[in-house]
Design a protein around this motif. Structure first.
Motif, PDB file in Angstrom:
ATOM      1  N   GLU A 414       0.860  -1.062   0.019  1.00 20.66           N
ATOM      2  CA  GLU A 414       0.097  -0.086  -0.030  1.00 20.66           C
ATOM      3  C   GLU A 414       0.905   1.306   0.090  1.00 20.66           C
ATOM      4  O   GLU A 414       0.357   2.285  -0.682  1.00 20.66           O
ATOM      5  N   ARG A 415       1.911   1.244   0.949  1.00 18.91           N
ATOM      6  CA  ARG A 415       2.986   2.417   0.995  1.00 18.91           C
ATOM      7  C   ARG A 415       3.515   2.607  -0.577  1.00 18.91           C
ATOM      8  O   ARG A 415       3.912   3.574  -1.000  1.00 18.91           O
ATOM      9  N   ASP A 421       9.603   4.339  -1.404  1.00 12.62           N
ATOM     10  CA  ASP A 421      10.338   3.451  -1.791  1.00 12.62           C
ATOM     11  C   ASP A 421      10.809   2.450  -0.978  1.00 12.62           C
ATOM     12  O   ASP A 421      11.288   2.580   0.229  1.00 12.62           O
ATOM     13  N   ILE A 422      10.225   1.368  -1.112  1.00 13.46           N
ATOM     14  CA  ILE A 422      10.409   0.157  -0.225  1.00 13.46           C
ATOM     15  C   ILE A 422      10.580  -1.100  -0.992  1.00 13.46           C
ATOM     16  O   ILE A 422      10.000  -1.507  -1.687  1.00 13.46           O
ATOM     17  N   GLY A 431      11.984 -15.110   7.920  1.00 13.97           N
ATOM     18  CA  GLY A 431      12.094 -14.100   9.084  1.00 13.97           C
ATOM     19  C   GLY A 431      12.975 -12.891   8.497  1.00 13.97           C
ATOM     20  O   GLY A 431      13.212 -12.095   9.381  1.00 13.97           O
ATOM     21  N   LEU A 432      13.413 -13.125   7.385  1.00 14.28           N
ATOM     22  CA  LEU A 432      14.274 -11.811   6.749  1.00 14.28           C
ATOM     23  C   LEU A 432      13.323 -11.216   5.401  1.00 14.28           C
ATOM     24  O   LEU A 432      12.306 -11.818   5.091  1.00 14.28           O
ATOM     25  N   ALA A 433      13.740 -10.013   5.206  1.00 11.51           N
ATOM     26  CA  ALA A 433      12.963  -9.438   4.035  1.00 11.51           C
ATOM     27  C   ALA A 433      13.828  -9.617   2.755  1.00 11.51           C
ATOM     28  O   ALA A 433      14.999  -9.713   2.800  1.00 11.51           O
ATOM     29  N   HIS A 434      13.131  -9.824   1.636  1.00 15.16           N
ATOM     30  CA  HIS A 434      13.969 -10.204   0.535  1.00 15.16           C
ATOM     31  C   HIS A 434      13.526  -8.994  -0.575  1.00 15.16           C
ATOM     32  O   HIS A 434      12.290  -8.604  -0.654  1.00 15.16           O
ATOM     33  N   GLY A 435      14.819  -8.852  -1.310  1.00 16.64           N
ATOM     34  CA  GLY A 435      14.456  -7.609  -2.323  1.00 16.64           C
ATOM     35  C   GLY A 435      13.412  -7.951  -3.614  1.00 16.64           C
ATOM     36  O   GLY A 435      13.237  -8.979  -3.973  1.00 16.64           O
ATOM     37  N   ILE A 436      12.600  -6.961  -3.723  1.00 19.50           N
ATOM     38  CA  ILE A 436      11.389  -7.118  -4.865  1.00 19.50           C
ATOM     39  C   ILE A 436      10.971  -5.696  -5.339  1.00 19.50           C
ATOM     40  O   ILE A 436      11.163  -4.857  -4.812  1.00 19.50           O
ATOM     41  N   ALA A 437      10.933  -5.731  -6.626  1.00 15.63           N
ATOM     42  CA  ALA A 437      10.857  -4.341  -7.577  1.00 15.63           C
ATOM     43  C   ALA A 437       9.385  -4.094  -7.211  1.00 15.63           C
ATOM     44  O   ALA A 437       8.437  -4.913  -6.952  1.00 15.63           O
TER      45      ALA A 437
END
Ligand SMILES: C[S@@+](CC[C@H](N)C(=O)[O-])C[C@H]1O[C@@H](n2cnc3c(N)ncnc32)[C@H](O)[C@@H]1O
Length: 506
Positions: A414-415, A421-422, A431-437
């Protein structure tokens, strides 16, 4: 009253995510270097000093519901944003405090097991570093871990002249921070083009200046234009930490802990001529490492690899990127390209393609030769470093984590729609975040809502003020964007979606 103490406050920082700050990442790094990590499956407390927009901490809090997280930053814009996102996502075990380091001790933050500060130590005054040390002294528990990152010497020494040059112009110019940074860069380019020897004698510095012109102002403001900017040799940071009873444990950048991957044997012989403390300087000289992620511990027991075997073997891992990223087992290190042994890495990755697994399974995989603990640890360190594999939360926790990650990712998408830019989403499995366009996030949202991914992504990209980029060209018309999205959708479905499914994001 100026509360900024010379720190850039009128331009917010980037909303970055850094896996090296994560407790399970650090636990593996510690166990792999033979230290007993804090128990992350029991309740624990973590504090991040100078947390910026607090994204790394928020992701971690979502993945560890049994732990408490405190993020401190004196910039109200950062803290307000962080609090709002956490509230929208229903993550209640993270507490963001708008606080200066000077007020840390009176803030009521409890004793903690982990402290992390990323992008802070170099950019604050000696007075603030003293405050941080006092906090570590009083609040870090015995057996606790502190991760501190900083700009390291000697790698930064050439670039420090460029920073001074830009700062001289920045200080002499009026206007917004953004405009002053542009002028400072243009000034440095003028100096270079008129033949200043610091550039002509160091082509690397000249290339570095060209790279700076392509970086976002938000990053440049915080990296180069703070009043405080202090470079450190590792032993100087080690001394500061020793004064509060913390000793150096290793690097949170996993591969840096394995000398055999980074140095020729002739260099390792040179290492033997100096004491272990001085060896770190030699590592920095040979790696020419400009940025260090150091882990320091208070009285952590050195138990050796054998001692930490139970921790490592009971830890769970998940495939987090395409196997092809390992390009047939070849990895690039400081000494060139190293070819991994196929009989070692292939069976582990084949097992992980079936789903997450505990490391003990890798010892005896069907059709493979038995693997020793040391071999498994080295393979995992490489896989984690490359990103093909990630540490995972225990599988029993997955149902609870799924709901938390889903809600948080919905808020982050939503942001993105609002143009923020997230660059990542949380995996309930790792439990980690992973890069995504951005467009991939919109594909994910469309697939979940049962809508057409291409038109959904285009409508939302347009709404967020963004466009697709092909090569170096920003595509303007609706037709061009839709055509590009159509092409990207097929590679998303064949390459990226399986990875997102593995990670429980899709
Ligand atoms: C380079 S940013 C790093 C942010 C975050 N750790 C990251 O890596 O994304 C440094 C942060 O420290 C905060 N900071 C600087 N001086 C501070 C102080 N004296 N007290 C509290 N926060 C401070 C800044 O507002 C900024 O968000």
């Amino acid at each position: 009253v100026d509360w900024s103490e010379g720190y850039v406050t009128d331009v917010g920082y980037t909303r970055g995510y850094y896996r090296e700050l994560n407790a399970s990442w650090q636990s593996f790094a510690l166990a792999a270097t033979g230290y007993e990590p804090p128990n992350i499956n029991a309740p624990f407390t973590k504090v991040e000093l100078g947390c910026g927009y607090g994204l790394s901490l928020l992701m971690e809090a979502a993945a560890f519901p049994h732990a408490q997280f405190y993020g401190v930053d004196f910039n109200p814009d950062h803290i307000t944003w962080a609090k709002r996102i956490a509230a929208q996502a229903g993550i209640t075990n993270v507490h963001y405090l708008e606080l200066s380091f000077a007020d840390l001790l009176g803030s009521g933050i409890p004793d903690c097991d982990f402290v992390a500060m990323h992008g802070v130590w170099t950019w604050v005054s000696e007075e603030n570093r003293q405050k941080i040390k006092q906090f570590l002294d009083r609040r870090l528990k015995s057996g606790g871990v502190n991760m501190v990152s900083y700009n390291a010497l000697p790698a930064w020494s050439t670039k420090s002249g460029l920073r001074e040059l830009m700062l001289a112009k920045f200080r002499s110019t009026a206007g917004s921070t953004e405009a002053r940074i542009k002028e400072a860069l243009a000034f440095a380019i003028q100096c270079r083009d008129s033949g200043a020897p610091i550039f002509s004698q160091s082509p690397v510095l000249s290339e570095h200046l060209d790279r700076l012109t392509k970086l976002p102002t938000r990053y440049l403001a915080h990296e180069y234009f703070n009043e405080d900017w202090h470079l450190f040799y590792q032993h100087q940071v080690a001394d500061a930490m020793a004064s509060v009873r913390l000793s150096y444990l290793g690097a949170a950048k996993l591969m840096e802990n394995f000398d055999k991957f980074n140095f020729q044997s002739s260099v390792l012989k040179l290492f033997e001529q100096v004491s272990p403390r001085e060896r770190e300087l030699l590592r920095d000289i040979y790696l020419n490492r400009p940025f260090r992620f150091d882990m320091y511990g208070r009285g952590l027991e050195q138990i050796g690899l054998f001692g930490s075997s139970e921790h490592i073997l009971n830890s769970t891992f998940v495939l987090s990127d395409a196997r092809s990223k390992l390009a047939d087992g070849a990895i690039k290190t400081a000494i060139g390209v190293i070819k991994l042994r196929k009989d070692l890495y292939d069976p582990i990755l084949t097992r992980l393609e079936q789903g997450p697994a505990q490391a003990k399974e890798f010892m005896t995989l069907p059709g493979a030769r038995p693997l020793a603990l040391g071999e498994i640890v080295e393979a995992l360190a490489i896989f984690l470093d490359v990103g093909v594999v990630s540490p995972a939360r225990p599988m029993a926790e997955l149902p609870a984590l799924q709901a938390r990650a889903q809600r948080l990712n919905d808020v982050l998408i939503e942001r993105t729609r609002k143009g923020e830019d997230i660059g990542c989403l949380l995996s309930p499995i790792s439990g980690l975040a992973h890069g995504i366009a951005d467009y991939q996030k919109f594909f994910v949202a469309a697939l979940k809502a049962g809508q057409d991914p291409v038109s959904y992504a285009w409508v939302n990209l347009k709404a967020s003020g963004k466009r697709m980029i092909k090569g170096d060209t920003l595509l303007q018309s609706a037709e061009e964007n839709l055509k590009e999205l159509e092409e990207r959708l097929s590679s998303f479905q064949s390459n990226f979606a399986p990875r997102l499914k593995h990670l429980g994001i899709l």
